[in-house]
Design a protein around this motif. Structure first.
Motif, mmCIF file in Angstrom:
data_model
loop_
_atom_site.group_PDB
_atom_site.id
_atom_site.type_symbol
_atom_site.label_atom_id
_atom_site.label_comp_id
_atom_site.label_asym_id
_atom_site.label_seq_id
_atom_site.Cartn_x
_atom_site.Cartn_y
_atom_site.Cartn_z
ATOM 1 N N LEU A 143 0.821 -1.211 0.000
ATOM 2 C CA LEU A 143 0.000 0.000 0.000
ATOM 3 C C LEU A 143 0.856 1.262 0.000
ATOM 4 C CD1 LEU A 143 -2.879 1.200 0.161
ATOM 5 C CD2 LEU A 143 -2.608 1.217 2.633
ATOM 6 N N LYS A 144 1.928 1.238 0.739
ATOM 7 C CA LYS A 144 2.804 2.412 0.806
ATOM 8 C C LYS A 144 3.321 2.790 -0.573
ATOM 9 C CE LYS A 144 7.010 4.065 3.092
ATOM 10 N NZ LYS A 144 8.092 3.712 4.045
ATOM 11 N N ASP A 145 3.681 1.790 -1.368
ATOM 12 C CA ASP A 145 4.191 2.059 -2.717
ATOM 13 C C ASP A 145 3.066 2.411 -3.680
ATOM 14 O OD1 ASP A 145 6.762 1.590 -1.881
ATOM 15 O OD2 ASP A 145 6.728 -0.540 -2.407
ATOM 16 N N ILE A 146 1.884 1.836 -3.464
ATOM 17 C CA ILE A 146 0.743 2.143 -4.328
ATOM 18 C C ILE A 146 0.351 3.603 -4.190
ATOM 19 C CG2 ILE A 146 -1.722 1.708 -4.690
ATOM 20 C CD1 ILE A 146 -1.207 -1.196 -3.849
ATOM 21 N N VAL A 147 0.267 4.071 -2.946
ATOM 22 C CA VAL A 147 -0.169 5.451 -2.702
ATOM 23 C C VAL A 147 0.926 6.442 -3.069
ATOM 24 C CG1 VAL A 147 -0.948 7.067 -0.937
ATOM 25 C CG2 VAL A 147 -1.784 4.720 -0.920
ATOM 26 N N ALA A 148 2.170 6.156 -2.693
ATOM 27 C CA ALA A 148 3.325 6.978 -3.070
ATOM 28 C C ALA A 148 3.092 8.462 -2.806
ATOM 29 C CB ALA A 148 3.666 6.752 -4.549
ATOM 30 N N CYS A 149 2.831 8.796 -1.533
ATOM 31 C CA CYS A 149 2.537 10.181 -1.160
ATOM 32 C C CYS A 149 3.668 10.763 -0.316
ATOM 33 C CB CYS A 149 1.215 10.244 -0.394
ATOM 34 S SG CYS A 149 1.185 9.165 1.064
ATOM 35 N N THR A 150 3.519 12.018 0.051
ATOM 36 C CA THR A 150 4.508 12.717 0.873
ATOM 37 C C THR A 150 3.852 13.188 2.164
ATOM 38 O OG1 THR A 150 5.654 13.494 -1.116
ATOM 39 C CG2 THR A 150 6.142 14.632 0.955
ATOM 40 N N ASP A 151 4.492 12.947 3.293
ATOM 41 C CA ASP A 151 3.947 13.360 4.578
ATOM 42 C C ASP A 151 3.912 14.882 4.694
ATOM 43 O OD1 ASP A 151 3.595 10.759 5.482
ATOM 44 O OD2 ASP A 151 5.648 10.635 6.240
ATOM 45 N N LYS A 152 2.915 15.386 5.441
ATOM 46 C CA LYS A 152 2.756 16.827 5.637
ATOM 47 C C LYS A 152 3.079 17.219 7.066
ATOM 48 C CE LYS A 152 -0.936 17.552 2.233
ATOM 49 N NZ LYS A 152 -2.334 18.010 2.043
ATOM 50 N N SER A 153 3.519 18.442 7.221
ATOM 51 C CA SER A 153 3.796 18.986 8.552
ATOM 52 C C SER A 153 2.489 19.356 9.239
ATOM 53 C CB SER A 153 4.677 20.229 8.444
ATOM 54 O OG SER A 153 4.764 20.892 9.693
ATOM 55 N N GLN A 154 2.441 19.166 10.563
ATOM 56 C CA GLN A 154 1.302 19.592 11.361
ATOM 57 C C GLN A 154 1.633 20.825 12.199
ATOM 58 O OE1 GLN A 154 -1.291 16.546 13.220
ATOM 59 N NE2 GLN A 154 0.191 15.054 12.499
ATOM 60 N N GLU A 155 2.716 21.490 11.850
ATOM 61 C CA GLU A 155 3.118 22.690 12.596
ATOM 62 C C GLU A 155 2.124 23.827 12.361
ATOM 63 O OE1 GLU A 155 5.627 23.253 14.802
ATOM 64 O OE2 GLU A 155 5.804 21.072 14.725
ATOM 65 N N PRO A 156 1.710 24.516 13.417
ATOM 66 C CA PRO A 156 0.796 25.668 13.258
ATOM 67 C C PRO A 156 1.450 26.788 12.461
ATOM 68 C CG PRO A 156 0.853 24.896 15.538
ATOM 69 C CD PRO A 156 1.975 24.202 14.831
ATOM 70 N N ARG A 157 0.650 27.471 11.653
ATOM 71 C CA ARG A 157 1.156 28.613 10.896
ATOM 72 C C ARG A 157 0.001 29.569 10.591
ATOM 73 N NH1 ARG A 157 0.405 24.471 7.262
ATOM 74 N NH2 ARG A 157 -0.509 25.014 5.230
ATOM 75 N N LYS A 158 0.312 30.842 10.452
ATOM 76 C CA LYS A 158 -0.696 31.863 10.141
ATOM 77 C C LYS A 158 -0.425 32.391 8.736
ATOM 78 C CE LYS A 158 -0.771 33.338 14.990
ATOM 79 N NZ LYS A 158 -0.497 34.441 15.929
ATOM 80 N N MET A 159 -1.470 32.424 7.908
ATOM 81 C CA MET A 159 -1.305 32.902 6.539
ATOM 82 C C MET A 159 -2.560 33.606 6.066
ATOM 83 S SD MET A 159 0.646 29.698 4.661
ATOM 84 C CE MET A 159 0.803 30.647 3.149
ATOM 85 N N GLN A 160 -2.386 34.491 5.083
ATOM 86 C CA GLN A 160 -3.538 35.116 4.438
ATOM 87 C C GLN A 160 -3.970 34.255 3.259
ATOM 88 O OE1 GLN A 160 -1.932 39.245 3.985
ATOM 89 N NE2 GLN A 160 -4.003 39.793 4.641
ATOM 90 N N ARG A 161 -5.275 34.191 3.062
ATOM 91 C CA ARG A 161 -5.851 33.441 1.951
ATOM 92 C C ARG A 161 -6.913 34.348 1.335
ATOM 93 N NH1 ARG A 161 -6.429 27.659 1.429
ATOM 94 N NH2 ARG A 161 -7.905 27.160 -0.245
ATOM 95 N N GLY A 162 -6.529 35.096 0.322
ATOM 96 C CA GLY A 162 -7.452 36.075 -0.231
ATOM 97 C C GLY A 162 -7.850 37.094 0.826
ATOM 98 N N ASP A 163 -9.139 37.181 1.097
ATOM 99 C CA ASP A 163 -9.638 38.132 2.089
ATOM 100 C C ASP A 163 -9.632 37.551 3.502
ATOM 101 O OD1 ASP A 163 -10.892 40.603 2.884
ATOM 102 O OD2 ASP A 163 -12.778 39.493 3.074
ATOM 103 N N TYR A 164 -9.117 36.347 3.666
ATOM 104 C CA TYR A 164 -9.209 35.674 4.964
ATOM 105 C C TYR A 164 -7.837 35.452 5.608
ATOM 106 C CZ TYR A 164 -14.019 34.726 3.671
ATOM 107 O OH TYR A 164 -15.337 34.876 3.303
ATOM 108 N N TRP A 165 -7.830 35.578 6.931
ATOM 109 C CA TRP A 165 -6.706 35.112 7.731
ATOM 110 C C TRP A 165 -6.991 33.672 8.128
ATOM 111 C CZ3 TRP A 165 -1.987 36.839 8.407
ATOM 112 C CH2 TRP A 165 -1.722 38.198 8.220
ATOM 113 N N VAL A 166 -5.988 32.809 7.985
ATOM 114 C CA VAL A 166 -6.164 31.399 8.324
ATOM 115 C C VAL A 166 -5.106 30.976 9.338
ATOM 116 C CG1 VAL A 166 -6.357 29.047 7.461
ATOM 117 C CG2 VAL A 166 -7.023 30.963 5.994
ATOM 118 N N LEU A 167 -5.559 30.351 10.408
ATOM 119 C CA LEU A 167 -4.668 29.758 11.404
ATOM 120 C C LEU A 167 -4.632 28.255 11.131
ATOM 121 C CD1 LEU A 167 -6.059 31.628 14.547
ATOM 122 C CD2 LEU A 167 -4.330 32.416 12.916
#
Length: 497
Positions: A127-151
């Protein structure tokens, strides 16, 4: 002369017999090993513990390893095999547990003695080879997304998983819907990514609600749920505490859930007459999912139990033709409603009984039956439940189903939701449906999996204010969005919004 001849024949016969004996020993050497003889150590051959997805096999010396040291732990539909005792007091890595008592959620210790399968057989695929994905960070971050602030990852879950190991349920909400979190988790038992809309003073009530769930409710909340928070730049809260402060802060449970407090019934969103940006939340929750596969759904829709593990086992097997076609594909779930006196059914057999008695009906049957009219729905309801999960039917969003709004398991490679559309304007998933149709997606309907809306059957209610917003939204979609989609994605016969 006769004696010499006889001696020569005896010598030749002896040589032939010796060769036969040697060949016999060589031929059976491997089988003797498999039957238990350890030729290197003189001990018993190590048993094979095999990952349920076929991704890893661990050899364990039975004279040195205990059942606990070679434990098979179960969480979120994942089978994990640890060579060492799990340390439940420290932060984990590589898919381990961070700061929680693992035994409370992993289930009892178990070991599975696997069999060596034919490497060409579907059951041996990794399954690991079938999916072949990349792990994501769960670290908190603040960013703007268009008209919105996202935490992003404002309050992350405490369990760390690999992107191929399970599924993430992605959804959106404001704090008034958080009473759905625990019943959802009880059935899902896998990661959940929730984007919370929290403008103005709704932010503090949202934070208090998250604290309540993590401190006073099921421990599954802190272990499996990641909360993201977003708000318009025109409606920024007075104070936004750091993520660590919210995570570590306690809550007075005697106060009860904040969403049930009469003082919180008057929402900032309502006072300021704000529309609910449903698709902003959907995209935030989806994009931050820690797993490759995800179920983008609405928080009031509860999945059938064991769906994550059954789905991934189906993907691992890859033994169905519909999974091997070149077309892009999503995996559709049938949706139902049950009356307010009933509990959501735990399996298809129970659901079928409720459908026959009338205590369950297809989703939105009394509101917008065409929106959730799934291909082969009658055949699906009549088909008996089977073991595991399979593709029941491969459908398209055309013809009778041109306005179908499927909810499905997919990935972040699938088209996103148009963030200009609001919940009040309805049709918020229709534009995504058009994109899926133009891109020639296959809608693979799962046979034994389904969603059930929280108890209470919906009926059509007249809402003049919302009807006005809906009319404006439909005009906007027709005049602005559809022409854009035709430029960006092209056209295909039979596809419509």
């Amino acid at each position: 002369m006769i004696v010499m001849t006889r001696r020569n024949w005896a010598l030749r016969l002896s040589i032939v017999l010796n060769i036969c004996v040697l060949l016999y020993v060589c031929a059976h050497f491997g089988s003797w090993q498999e039957e238990g003889t350890n030729w290197d150590t003189g001990g018993v051959a190590a048993p094979l513990v095999q990952n349920v997805f076929g991704s890893e096999s661990i050899q364990i010396n039975s004279s040195a390893k205990t059942a606990q040291e070679a434990r098979a732990t179960r969480v979120m539909g994942i089978e994990r095999y640890e060579k060492k005792n799990i340390d439940t007091s420290t932060a984990g890595s590589e898919g381990g547990i961070k700061g929680v008592d693992a035994t409370k959620i992993l289930g009892k210790d178990d070991t599975i003695e696997g069999q060596v399968n034919d490497p060409l057989s579907p059951s041996s695929l990794n399954l690991k080879d079938i999916v072949a994905c990349t792990d994501k960070s769960q670290e908190p971050r603040k960013m703007q997304r268009g008209d919105y602030w996202v935490l992003y990852n404002y309050v992350p879950m405490t369990i760390s998983v690999k992107c191929w190991e399970t599924l993430t349920y992605t959804t959106h909400a404001d704090y008034t819907f958080l009473d759905n979190v625990e019943p959802l988790l009880e059935r899902w038992r896998a990661p959940v990514s929730i984007a919370m809309h929290a403008p103005g003073y709704d932010f503090q009530t949202t934070v208090d609600s998250i604290k309540y769930l993590r401190n006073c409710g099921s421990e599954l909340v802190s272990q499996l749920v990641t909360f993201h928070v977003y708000f318009s730049s025109k409606h920024v809260p007075n104070v936004v505490p750091p993520s660590k402060e919210v995570v570590n802060d306690s809550y007075n449970c005697t106060l009860g859930p904040p969403w049930a407090n009469p003082q919180n019934k008057k929402m900032y969103k309502v006072e300021k007459n704000l529309l609910y940006p449903v698709n902003v939340g959907r995209n935030i929750a989806r994009e931050t999912a820690v797993t490759h596969y995800l179920l983008a759904s609405d928080i009031e829709l509860y999945p059938s139990p064991e769906l994550p593990s059954k789905f991934l086992e189906m993907i691992r097997r890859r033994d169905q033709p519909a999974l091997l076609t070149p077309n892009p594909k999503v995996f559709v779930l049938s949706i139902f409603e049950v009356d307010e006196k009933s509990l959501p059914p735990k399996n298809k057999t129970a659901l079928q009984k409720m459908l026959k008695s009338g205590s369950a009906i297809p989703f939105h049957k009394k509101v917008c039956s065409a929106c959730h009219n799934i291909p082969k729905s009658k055949e699906w309801q009549d088909a008996p439940e089977t073991d595991g999960l399979h593709i029941f039917h491969a459908g398209k969003r055309t013809g009778t189903f041109v306005h179908w709004e499927p909810i499905f398991i997919g990935t972040n490679s699938d088209p996103s939701y148009d963030e200009r559309l609001s919940w009040e304007g309805k049709s918020d998933k229709m534009t995504q449906g058009y994109e899926l149709c133009v891109l020639d997606y296959d809608f693979l309907i799962l046979d034994n999996a389904f969603l059930v809306h929280r108890p209470g059957i919906k009926s059509h209610k007249k809402d003049q204010k919302r009807d006005m917003i809906t009319a404006k939204t439909n005009h906007f979609i027709k005049k602005i969005i559809v022409p854009e989609l035709k430029v960006m994605f092209g056209k295909r016969t039979g596809c419509a919004v």
